[in-house]
Design a protein around this motif. Structure first.
Motif, short mmCIF file in Angstrom:
data_model
loop_
_atom_site.label_atom_id
_atom_site.label_comp_id
_atom_site.label_asym_id
_atom_site.label_seq_id
_atom_site.Cartn_x
_atom_site.Cartn_y
_atom_site.Cartn_z
N UNK A 204 -23.99 -10.59 97.65
CA UNK A 204 -23.21 -10.59 96.50
C UNK A 204 -23.38 -9.36 95.67
N UNK A 205 -22.40 -8.79 95.34
CA UNK A 205 -22.19 -7.47 94.42
C UNK A 205 -20.71 -7.26 94.03
N UNK A 206 -20.68 -5.68 93.92
CA UNK A 206 -19.38 -5.36 93.08
C UNK A 206 -18.75 -4.22 94.08
N UNK A 207 -18.83 -4.37 95.41
CA UNK A 207 -18.29 -3.46 96.51
C UNK A 207 -18.94 -2.16 96.81
N UNK A 208 -19.99 -2.09 96.29
CA UNK A 208 -20.67 -0.73 96.76
C UNK A 208 -21.12 -0.84 98.16
N UNK A 209 -21.04 0.17 98.46
CA UNK A 209 -21.53 0.85 100.16
C UNK A 209 -22.81 1.59 99.94
N UNK A 210 -23.97 1.32 100.55
CA UNK A 210 -25.22 1.97 100.65
C UNK A 210 -25.39 2.43 102.19
N UNK A 211 -25.51 3.66 102.50
CA UNK A 211 -26.00 4.03 103.72
C UNK A 211 -27.57 4.70 103.49
N UNK A 212 -28.24 4.35 104.40
CA UNK A 212 -29.64 4.80 104.11
C UNK A 212 -30.22 5.29 105.70
N UNK A 213 -31.19 5.94 105.83
CA UNK A 213 -31.75 6.24 107.09
C UNK A 213 -31.80 7.89 107.51
N UNK A 214 -31.83 8.55 106.46
CA UNK A 214 -31.59 10.03 106.59
C UNK A 214 -30.45 10.37 107.32
N UNK A 224 -18.30 5.19 105.85
CA UNK A 224 -16.86 5.14 104.91
C UNK A 224 -15.75 4.70 105.43
N UNK A 225 -15.62 5.26 106.80
CA UNK A 225 -14.26 5.29 107.58
C UNK A 225 -14.27 3.85 108.00
N UNK A 226 -15.42 3.44 108.60
CA UNK A 226 -15.65 2.03 108.95
C UNK A 226 -15.06 0.99 107.92
N UNK A 227 -15.65 1.18 106.85
CA UNK A 227 -15.25 0.26 105.96
C UNK A 227 -13.85 0.24 105.58
N UNK A 228 -13.22 1.54 105.43
CA UNK A 228 -11.85 1.41 105.35
C UNK A 228 -10.95 0.89 106.35
N UNK A 229 -11.49 1.09 107.29
CA UNK A 229 -10.73 0.49 108.77
C UNK A 229 -10.81 -1.08 108.51
N UNK A 230 -11.93 -1.52 108.23
CA UNK A 230 -12.00 -3.04 108.17
C UNK A 230 -11.06 -3.53 107.20
N UNK A 231 -10.95 -2.94 105.90
CA UNK A 231 -10.23 -3.23 104.86
C UNK A 231 -8.53 -3.08 105.32
N UNK A 248 -21.99 -6.29 98.18
CA UNK A 248 -22.14 -5.04 98.28
C UNK A 248 -22.46 -4.96 99.87
N UNK A 249 -22.43 -3.93 100.42
CA UNK A 249 -22.89 -3.77 101.92
C UNK A 249 -23.82 -2.56 102.00
N UNK A 250 -24.78 -3.03 102.77
CA UNK A 250 -25.83 -2.07 102.98
C UNK A 250 -26.11 -1.93 104.55
N UNK A 251 -25.87 -0.34 104.93
CA UNK A 251 -25.88 0.01 106.59
C UNK A 251 -27.09 0.79 106.37
N UNK A 252 -27.99 0.44 107.32
CA UNK A 252 -29.27 1.10 107.50
C UNK A 252 -29.45 1.52 109.10
#
Length: 266
Positions: A204-214, A224-231, A248-252
């Motif tokens: 649950x969140x407000x539409x934030x995309x977090x990308x981690x892992x250097x 970001x392109x993957x999220x745009x495609x899904x939308x 919120x979506x967290x990709x690690x």
């Protein structure tokens, strides 16, 4: 006509003492290095007849303006087979001699050596591999002192962890079964191509995309392109077209200490 070697030019740093990259721009430029002036001695030098050779581990860390003045020759890292031959023919005899052993005192099986290469080192060269061989030699020497036993020591898969501890790196394999929130990707690292797992969790969140892992710029753009495609394909995939607004979506990408990049990782 001298030859100058500038080693690991990608490790240059900029601080209050100056910017060495800016100085090298003039030094390496054949159009202006015939009148190079040293600002400390205030004496002009003709550097046009000098051949400059530079080395680097990561081409992307070299400033673009400096890289543009170079002819780049990419040298691939050693393969597993090449590392195995280098260890058997050079590194192991060298370390045995450095630690006072004869060639017949310590034997490391081929399977154990391959495990050291794959699970105890993670590099394009063999510097870390030589350190692991040296560590084995030291621990064998210590055990012989305590046991007062001069028998031949054989390192195998069964007793390797007694000398080097648990493996430092996990060999990534493609998952055989599909899992929710887990996908297989490809990425480029300093030591070559990698198969890696892309882990995703929704909360649950407000539409934030977090990308981690250097992640490098290309991989972040891919996420970001993957999220745009899904939308844009929400109706086709039969999902709520406003699904991203209340979560919120967290990709690690695992192995966070290792920088990764490449378009395939998206």
């Amino acid at each position: 006509n001298p030859v100058y070697l500038l080693d690991e030019i990608d490790k240059m740093s900029t601080d209050f003492r100056g910017d060495p990259a800016s100085a090298l721009l003039e030094v390496l430029d054949p159009e202006q290095n015939n009148t190079f002036r040293d600002h400390y001695l205030e004496v002009p030098f003709d550097l046009s007849e000098i051949m400059f050779i530079t080395t680097a581990n990561n081409e992307d860390e070299i400033p673009y303006s400096l890289r543009d003045r170079m002819e780049i020759i990419n040298i691939p890292g050693y393969t597993e087979y090449e590392k195995l031959q280098i260890v058997q023919l050079f590194l192991l005899p060298k370390q045995l001699n450095n630690h006072g052993f004869k060639k017949s005192d310590i034997e490391i099986s081929e399977k154990a050596m391959k495990k050291i290469i794959k699970e105890y080192t993670h590099e394009a060269g063999v510097r870390g591999l030589e350190k692991e061989i040296a560590s084995i030699c030291r621990k064998v020497a210590l055990s012989l002192v305590y046991s007062k036993n001069n028998k031949r020591v054989r390192i195998t898969l069964k007793n390797l962890e007694n000398y080097l501890g648990i493996p430092k790196y996990k060999i990534d394999k493609i998952e055989k079964e599909d899992s929710i929130g887990l996908a297989t990707g490809l990425a480029w690292t300093e030591i070559g191509g990698e198969v890696l797992s892309v882990e995703t969790i929704v909360m649950p969140g407000k539409g934030k995309l977090t990308l981690t892992g250097q992640l490098g710029d290309v991989m972040q753009e891919s996420g970001k392109a993957a999220l745009t495609y899904a939308r844009s394909r929400a109706v086709k995939f039969k999902i709520d077209n406003k699904f991203y607004e209340n979560c919120d979506i967290h990709v690690h990408i695992p192995d966070g200490a290792i920088p990764k990049d490449g378009p395939s990782a998206g």
